[in-house]
Design an enzyme around this catalytic site. Structure first.
Site, PDB file in Angstrom:
ATOM      1  N   HIS A 242       0.797  -1.229   0.000  1.00 49.83           N
ATOM      2  CA  HIS A 242       0.000   0.000   0.000  1.00 49.83           C
ATOM      3  C   HIS A 242       0.838   1.292   0.000  1.00 49.83           C
ATOM      4  CE1 HIS A 242      -3.443  -2.524   1.123  1.00 49.83           C
ATOM      5  NE2 HIS A 242      -2.723  -3.026   2.088  1.00 49.83           N
TER       6      HIS A 242
HETATM    7  O1  RIB Z   1      -4.919  -0.247   4.971  1.00 47.21           O
HETATM    8  C1  RIB Z   1      -3.540  -0.221   4.711  1.00 47.21           C
HETATM    9  C2  RIB Z   1      -2.852   0.819   5.534  1.00 47.21           C
HETATM   10  O2  RIB Z   1      -2.993   0.505   6.913  1.00 47.21           O
HETATM   11  C3  RIB Z   1      -1.337   0.878   5.297  1.00 47.21           C
HETATM   12  O3  RIB Z   1      -0.883   2.187   5.527  1.00 47.21           O
HETATM   13  C4  RIB Z   1      -0.794  -0.045   6.344  1.00 47.21           C
HETATM   14  O4  RIB Z   1       0.548   0.289   6.720  1.00 47.21           O
HETATM   15  C5  RIB Z   1      -1.717   0.229   7.481  1.00 47.21           C
HETATM   16  O5  RIB Z   1      -1.241   1.397   8.139  1.00 47.21           O
END
Ligand code: RIB
Ligand code: CA
Length: 313
Positions: A242
């Site tokens: 992500h």
């Molecule tokens: O949903 C994904 C996010 O939540 C990313 O930033 C992961 O590191 C968690 O923080």
């Protein structure tokens, strides 16, 4: 004309994908990484801060101040993402004690000082819950004039991950996200709908391993643990990386296609609290308050990510 590196502050909750986002941001000539600030989310803020120091130590990232921020959301207590990132927040590899220090300032104080002192407007790349960013905007409203853009990893144009309709970062602190999306600042949202296009497949892991470097091997260990969590919890064959997507958007906006959209944060829904309600067809008549990422050039993304890790040697 040579493009000047873009000054950014990376606000994060390391976290496996945050760790790779730190490596990408610090390695990129297109970015001037002014500071790293941490927030409670994937783990407690103490553990997230230790993890940021660990990653900077292993990669030899020095001279970037690291400050700890909010231990929890504006309202209520912290909901921790330990089921994904483990007890340490960076489970998988073993780390020696970090040598990179943490500064005494709070995250908000460091953000405020760095942004005020920098000659150019600064971009905030926020890849954890938005508590620190919301607090900065509340305690120092004038700072808004010195913020170029807020680029977040968070939200989704469709379903959530931490609850059926809420993505983790927004779910942890919906009030903070609401403050950011209503701030009137340029906000770019890299949500799950686009980060799920950045899958760390076996071919990607093989490319990291083929680097033959300590850092390349560390990324394989991190992604292997991250992948096991994603398979157990959501049945993903390969985990979505992500946070580096938000950094890639800053490095080369053409890698992440965005559209102007109205985005509202649900703060009251019994089942939907923390949802980002993206009005894709402009049915509400509300103004566009965010650039919403819709497409990722995955091939160029991975070339950028793997190239950044390779650059550390
Ligand atoms: O949903 C994904 C996010 O939540 C990313 O930033 C992961 O590191 C968690 O923080
Ligand atoms: Ca994160």
């Amino acid at each position: 004309m040579v493009q000047m590196p873009r000054p950014i502050i990376l606000d994060c909750d390391p976290g496996h994908d945050d760790a790779l986002a730190i490596l990408l941001a610090a390695a990129s000539p297109e970015i001037d990484l002014l500071a790293i600030t941490t927030v409670g989310g994937n783990q407690t803020v103490e553990k997230c801060t230790l993890n940021a120091r660990r990653i900077c130590t292993v990669a030899g990232i020095t001279g970037v101040p690291i400050a700890a921020g909010a231990a929890g959301p504006l309202l209520g207590s912290l909901h921790i993402g330990g089921y994904v990132h483990g007890e340490s927040g960076l489970d998988g590899p073993a780390f020696a004690d970090p040598t990179v220090p943490q500064v005494d300032e709070s995250a908000v104080d460091l953000m405020r000082r760095v942004i005020t002192e920098h000659p150019e407007p600064v971009t905030i790349v926020a890849i954890g819950p938005l508590t620190n960013v919301a607090l900065l905007l509340r305690v120092e409203p004038r700072i808004a004039d010195r913020i170029q853009e807020i680029v977040i990893m968070g939200g989704s144009t469709d379903r959530g991950n931490d609850t059926p309709y809420a993505e983790f970062n927004i779910r942890v602190d919906p009030e903070a996200a609401d403050i950011v999306f209503r701030s009137g600042l340029k906000v770019t949202m890299c949500g799950l709908n686009v980060t799920h296009q950045a899958l760390a497949t076996p071919e990607v892991l093989a490319r990291f391993r083929a680097l033959g470097t300590k850092l390349g091997d560390l990324c394989v260990e991190l992604l292997t643990f991250f992948g096991s969590s994603y398979f157990k919890t959501w049945g993903f064959e390969s985990p979505p990386l992500h946070d580096p997507v938000a950094v890639a958007r800053v490095i080369d906006p053409s890698i992440v296609v965005c559209l102007p959209q109205p985005v509202a944060v649900e703060t009251a829904g019994r089942y939907t609290r923390g949802a980002t309600v993206v009005d894709l067809h402009h049915l509400s008549g509300d103004p566009d308050n965010a650039m919403v990422a819709t497409e990722l050039d995955a091939e160029r993304f991975w070339d950028l990510m793997i190239g950044a890790v390779a650059s550390y040697g």
